[in-house]
Write a protein that holds these residues in place. Structure first.
Motif, PDB file in Angstrom:
ATOM      1  N   ILE A 141       0.854  -1.198   0.000  1.00 58.37           N
ATOM      2  CA  ILE A 141       0.000   0.000   0.000  1.00 58.37           C
ATOM      3  C   ILE A 141       0.882   1.238   0.000  1.00 58.37           C
ATOM      4  N   THR A 142       0.620   2.134  -0.933  1.00 56.10           N
ATOM      5  CA  THR A 142       1.449   3.332  -1.068  1.00 56.10           C
ATOM      6  C   THR A 142       0.690   4.634  -0.839  1.00 56.10           C
ATOM      7  N   LEU A 143      -0.622   4.619  -1.000  1.00 53.70           N
ATOM      8  CA  LEU A 143      -1.439   5.823  -0.837  1.00 53.70           C
ATOM      9  C   LEU A 143      -2.608   5.512   0.079  1.00 53.70           C
ATOM     10  N   SER A 144      -2.991   6.478   0.897  1.00 52.28           N
ATOM     11  CA  SER A 144      -4.174   6.280   1.728  1.00 52.28           C
ATOM     12  C   SER A 144      -4.676   7.612   2.256  1.00 52.28           C
ATOM     13  N   THR A 145      -5.998   7.705   2.436  1.00 55.44           N
ATOM     14  CA  THR A 145      -6.525   8.777   3.264  1.00 55.44           C
ATOM     15  C   THR A 145      -6.222   8.405   4.715  1.00 55.44           C
ATOM     16  N   ARG A 146      -6.347   9.368   5.605  1.00 52.05           N
ATOM     17  CA  ARG A 146      -5.882   9.183   6.977  1.00 52.05           C
ATOM     18  C   ARG A 146      -7.026   9.213   7.978  1.00 52.05           C
ATOM     19  N   ALA A 147      -6.775   8.579   9.097  1.00 53.01           N
ATOM     20  CA  ALA A 147      -7.779   8.593  10.158  1.00 53.01           C
ATOM     21  C   ALA A 147      -8.045  10.018  10.641  1.00 53.01           C
ATOM     22  N   ASP A 148      -7.021  10.864  10.614  1.00 55.72           N
ATOM     23  CA  ASP A 148      -7.177  12.233  11.095  1.00 55.72           C
ATOM     24  C   ASP A 148      -7.214  13.249   9.968  1.00 55.72           C
ATOM     25  N   GLY A 149      -7.482  12.802   8.728  1.00 52.93           N
ATOM     26  CA  GLY A 149      -7.459  13.714   7.591  1.00 52.93           C
ATOM     27  C   GLY A 149      -8.733  13.646   6.767  1.00 52.93           C
ATOM     28  N   GLU A 150      -8.695  14.335   5.644  1.00 50.65           N
ATOM     29  CA  GLU A 150      -9.848  14.374   4.744  1.00 50.65           C
ATOM     30  C   GLU A 150     -10.064  13.019   4.093  1.00 50.65           C
ATOM     31  N   ARG A 151     -11.327  12.606   4.019  1.00 48.23           N
ATOM     32  CA  ARG A 151     -11.703  11.380   3.319  1.00 48.23           C
ATOM     33  C   ARG A 151     -12.678  11.789   2.218  1.00 48.23           C
ATOM     34  N   ARG A 152     -12.149  11.908   1.023  1.00 49.32           N
ATOM     35  CA  ARG A 152     -12.901  12.449  -0.105  1.00 49.32           C
ATOM     36  C   ARG A 152     -13.383  11.297  -0.988  1.00 49.32           C
ATOM     37  N   PRO A 153     -14.678  11.183  -1.233  1.00 46.21           N
ATOM     38  CA  PRO A 153     -15.181  10.069  -2.060  1.00 46.21           C
ATOM     39  C   PRO A 153     -14.467   9.987  -3.409  1.00 46.21           C
ATOM     40  N   GLY A 154     -14.001   8.781  -3.758  1.00 49.89           N
ATOM     41  CA  GLY A 154     -13.350   8.569  -5.038  1.00 49.89           C
ATOM     42  C   GLY A 154     -11.863   8.870  -5.053  1.00 49.89           C
ATOM     43  N   TRP A 155     -11.313   9.365  -3.955  1.00 51.39           N
ATOM     44  CA  TRP A 155      -9.896   9.708  -3.894  1.00 51.39           C
ATOM     45  C   TRP A 155      -9.202   8.803  -2.874  1.00 51.39           C
ATOM     46  N   VAL A 156      -7.959   8.389  -3.180  1.00 52.49           N
ATOM     47  CA  VAL A 156      -7.283   7.398  -2.350  1.00 52.49           C
ATOM     48  C   VAL A 156      -6.186   7.994  -1.476  1.00 52.49           C
ATOM     49  N   LEU A 187       2.052   7.399   1.709  1.00 51.24           N
ATOM     50  CA  LEU A 187       2.398   6.997   3.065  1.00 51.24           C
ATOM     51  C   LEU A 187       3.813   7.456   3.400  1.00 51.24           C
ATOM     52  N   ALA A 188       4.148   7.416   4.668  1.00 51.29           N
ATOM     53  CA  ALA A 188       5.479   7.820   5.124  1.00 51.29           C
ATOM     54  C   ALA A 188       6.557   7.042   4.370  1.00 51.29           C
ATOM     55  N   GLY A 189       7.502   7.775   3.793  1.00 49.87           N
ATOM     56  CA  GLY A 189       8.613   7.169   3.071  1.00 49.87           C
ATOM     57  C   GLY A 189       8.358   6.904   1.606  1.00 49.87           C
ATOM     58  N   VAL A 190       7.110   7.080   1.156  1.00 48.83           N
ATOM     59  CA  VAL A 190       6.738   6.780  -0.230  1.00 48.83           C
ATOM     60  C   VAL A 190       6.733   8.061  -1.061  1.00 48.83           C
ATOM     61  N   GLN A 191       7.275   7.985  -2.259  1.00 49.33           N
ATOM     62  CA  GLN A 191       7.210   9.077  -3.232  1.00 49.33           C
ATOM     63  C   GLN A 191       6.367   8.639  -4.424  1.00 49.33           C
ATOM     64  N   THR A 192       5.647   9.577  -5.017  1.00 57.83           N
ATOM     65  CA  THR A 192       4.890   9.295  -6.235  1.00 57.83           C
ATOM     66  C   THR A 192       5.179  10.383  -7.262  1.00 57.83           C
ATOM     67  N   ARG A 193       4.941  10.048  -8.534  1.00 59.04           N
ATOM     68  CA  ARG A 193       4.988  11.054  -9.588  1.00 59.04           C
ATOM     69  C   ARG A 193       4.064  10.613 -10.712  1.00 59.04           C
ATOM     70  N   LEU A 194       3.534  11.603 -11.428  1.00 61.32           N
ATOM     71  CA  LEU A 194       2.696  11.363 -12.606  1.00 61.32           C
ATOM     72  C   LEU A 194       3.422  11.924 -13.812  1.00 61.32           C
ATOM     73  N   VAL A 204       5.817   4.991  -8.481  1.00 58.81           N
ATOM     74  CA  VAL A 204       6.078   5.115  -7.050  1.00 58.81           C
ATOM     75  C   VAL A 204       7.487   4.656  -6.733  1.00 58.81           C
ATOM     76  N   ARG A 205       7.991   5.163  -5.610  1.00 57.54           N
ATOM     77  CA  ARG A 205       9.323   4.783  -5.145  1.00 57.54           C
ATOM     78  C   ARG A 205       9.316   4.821  -3.622  1.00 57.54           C
ATOM     79  N   GLY A 206       9.980   3.846  -3.007  1.00 59.50           N
ATOM     80  CA  GLY A 206      10.014   3.848  -1.554  1.00 59.50           C
ATOM     81  C   GLY A 206      10.334   2.487  -0.970  1.00 59.50           C
TER      82      GLY A 206
END
Length: 468
Positions: A279-294, A298-305, A325-327
């Motif tokens: 698992i590399t991306l996640s919404t957080r227990a203490d953050g925004e949870r937006r429908p349709g968005w992942v 995560l800590a230590g993970v980098q992404t690029r498009l 992704v990298r990490g």
């Protein structure tokens, strides 16, 4: 220590693991798994028929204690695929349960009442823990080698994102031969030290019962599970005492997200990953949870498009790019397939996921889908199938939807929607045209009785594409 909660100095927990009607204390688990470890110590690789049973739990745990790589084999896999997994992995024995057709492999049974006090030295962090075979949509399944270091890094990052602690009781009914059920569910619990409850089958009633009887706080499910939960309002209501509901392995339809939040009081956490990257991306227990968005890396993970030319795409929440992704959570290559491994990594260690996504200015990611089947190039436009599927699922007469691009002499690809529901095809085409840009409307809607799915609930779009 990968399975940190199994340290001999840790306090006993009377109901550390529960599968169906069988409950294991922490001490019983350590003793029985240690007995397994003694019997298979020094083995090259072992195959485990990964049904949701106590035998599977003890087999996997024993192997990890002994430092022997585990090859989880789906209980319902076809014989040809099972033969391929066994031959390619070089597994020496069946550990625990075995299929009726065991392919001539030796067998080591697992005894629930066996007990050993022998301790085993912790294997090196870079040692392979699991070899999990992919679904093989583009050829024979490939063995993904996951190190102890990668698994530990991923579970620790998820614990941080989800505020996951030893005080939780984790509940799920998912297969134990995939990352979701095996790594996150079982190994996550054995690392963090929370109670683990497997419901056998992931039915709404079983999930509800685990909340009232076992005090479930953290629930894992695939979208099919959550769709069934929201269709059973009483079961959904019973989940209100839980702390966190997590959805993954496939996109959660936005209407299901909304109903789950309304009926349970919990907006679900969504996350993204793969067998190769964990698992590399996640919404957080203490953050925004937006429908349709992942969510965020995560800590230590980098992404690029990047685009087709390898250049970065704008972080505007709209422009589609290839996700890399990298990490520390990445796999150590495909077993026996250096060619396939080289294809998915670049010289700087970026893993090409094969998925396409968008990211907004805040770093929130939305997965469009697989580049091969979910990025549709129609009439000069790049269109994400997921956006159209979300729009269709907003129609009251649509239960399920899958969108693909089929060959078209004029458009290059024409957008075709396969829909389970009672709506008229022309009305759905008009409906999407009103919700999205006109060029994103389906050119054809086919009403079907059901969509082809795999064991994790993912729609098998290759089968839809084959219908032409």
């Amino acid at each position: 220590m990968l399975l940190a909660s199994l340290d001999p100095s840790a306090a006993d927990i009377g109901d550390a693991v529960r599968i169906g009607d069988v409950t294991l204390s922490r001490d019983n688990l350590v003793g029985a798994a240690s007995a397994v470890a003694e019997r298979i110590a020094g083995a090259h690789r072992v195959a485990v028929l990964a049904a949701p049973t106590v035998s599977t739990v003890l087999s996997v745990t024993g192997c990890l204690l002994a430092g022997v790589p585990v090859v989880p084999v789906p209980a319902d896999v076809g014989r040809a695929e099972r033969r391929h997994i066994l031959a390619d992995s070089g597994a020496q024995v069946w550990l625990g349960d075995r299929p009726d057709e065991d392919e001539g492999l030796a067998h080591i049974p697992v005894r629930l009442r066996a007990h050993s006090g022998h301790s085993h030295p912790e294997p090196p962090p870079d040692a392979v823990a699991l070899v999990i075979y992919t679904s093989g949509t583009t050829g024979p399944p490939k063995g993904v080698q996951l190190s102890r270091r990668a698994i530990a890094a991923d579970l620790d990052a998820l614990a941080l994102a989800w505020q996951w602690t030893a005080g939780d009781t984790l509940v799920h009914g998912l297969p134990l031969f995939h990352v979701h059920g095996l790594v996150l569910g079982l190994l996550g619990s054995l690392r963090i030290g929370n109670r683990f409850v497997h419901t056998g089958k992931p039915t709404p009633a079983a999930y509800a019962r685990a909340c009232s009887e076992a005090g479930g706080t953290l629930y894992f499910g695939v979208p099919t599970v959550w769709s069934r939960v929201v269709a059973d309002p009483a079961a959904a209501e019973a989940l209100r005492p839980a702390r966190l509901l997590v959805s993954g392995s496939a996109p959660l339809p936005v209407p299901v997200f909304g109903e789950l939040a309304r009926l349970t009081g919990h907006s679900p956490v969504e996350r993204y990953g793969s067998t190769e990257s964990l698992i590399t991306l996640s919404t957080r227990a203490d953050g925004e949870r937006r429908p349709g968005w992942v969510g965020l890396p995560l800590a230590g993970v980098q992404t690029r498009l990047i685009d087709d030319a390898g250049d970065p795409v704008p972080q505007d929440g709209k422009t589609i790019g290839q996700l890399q992704v990298r990490g520390p959570t990445l796999f150590d290559g495909y077993l026996n397939r250096p060619d396939a491994t080289a294809e998915v990594f670049d010289a700087d260690g970026w893993y090409r996921t094969g998925d396409v996504a968008v990211v907004d200015r805040g770093g929130m990611h939305r997965i469009v889908g697989r580049e091969s089947v979910d990025l549709i190039k129609s009439g000069g436009y790049r269109v994400g199938a997921g956006e159209i599927e979300t729009a269709l699922l907003g129609h009251p007469d649509v239960a399920e939807a899958a969108v693909v691009g089929l060959p078209d002499e004029d458009l290059g690809q024409r957008i075709v929607a396969f829909v389970v529901g009672d709506a008229e095809p022309d009305s759905l085409i008009d409906y999407v045209a009103q919700q999205l840009s006109v060029h994103k409307r389906p050119r054809e809607v086919r009403i079907v009785d059901s969509l082809p799915r795999n064991a994790m609930g993912k729609v098998l779009k290759t089968e839809l594409l084959a219908q032409g």
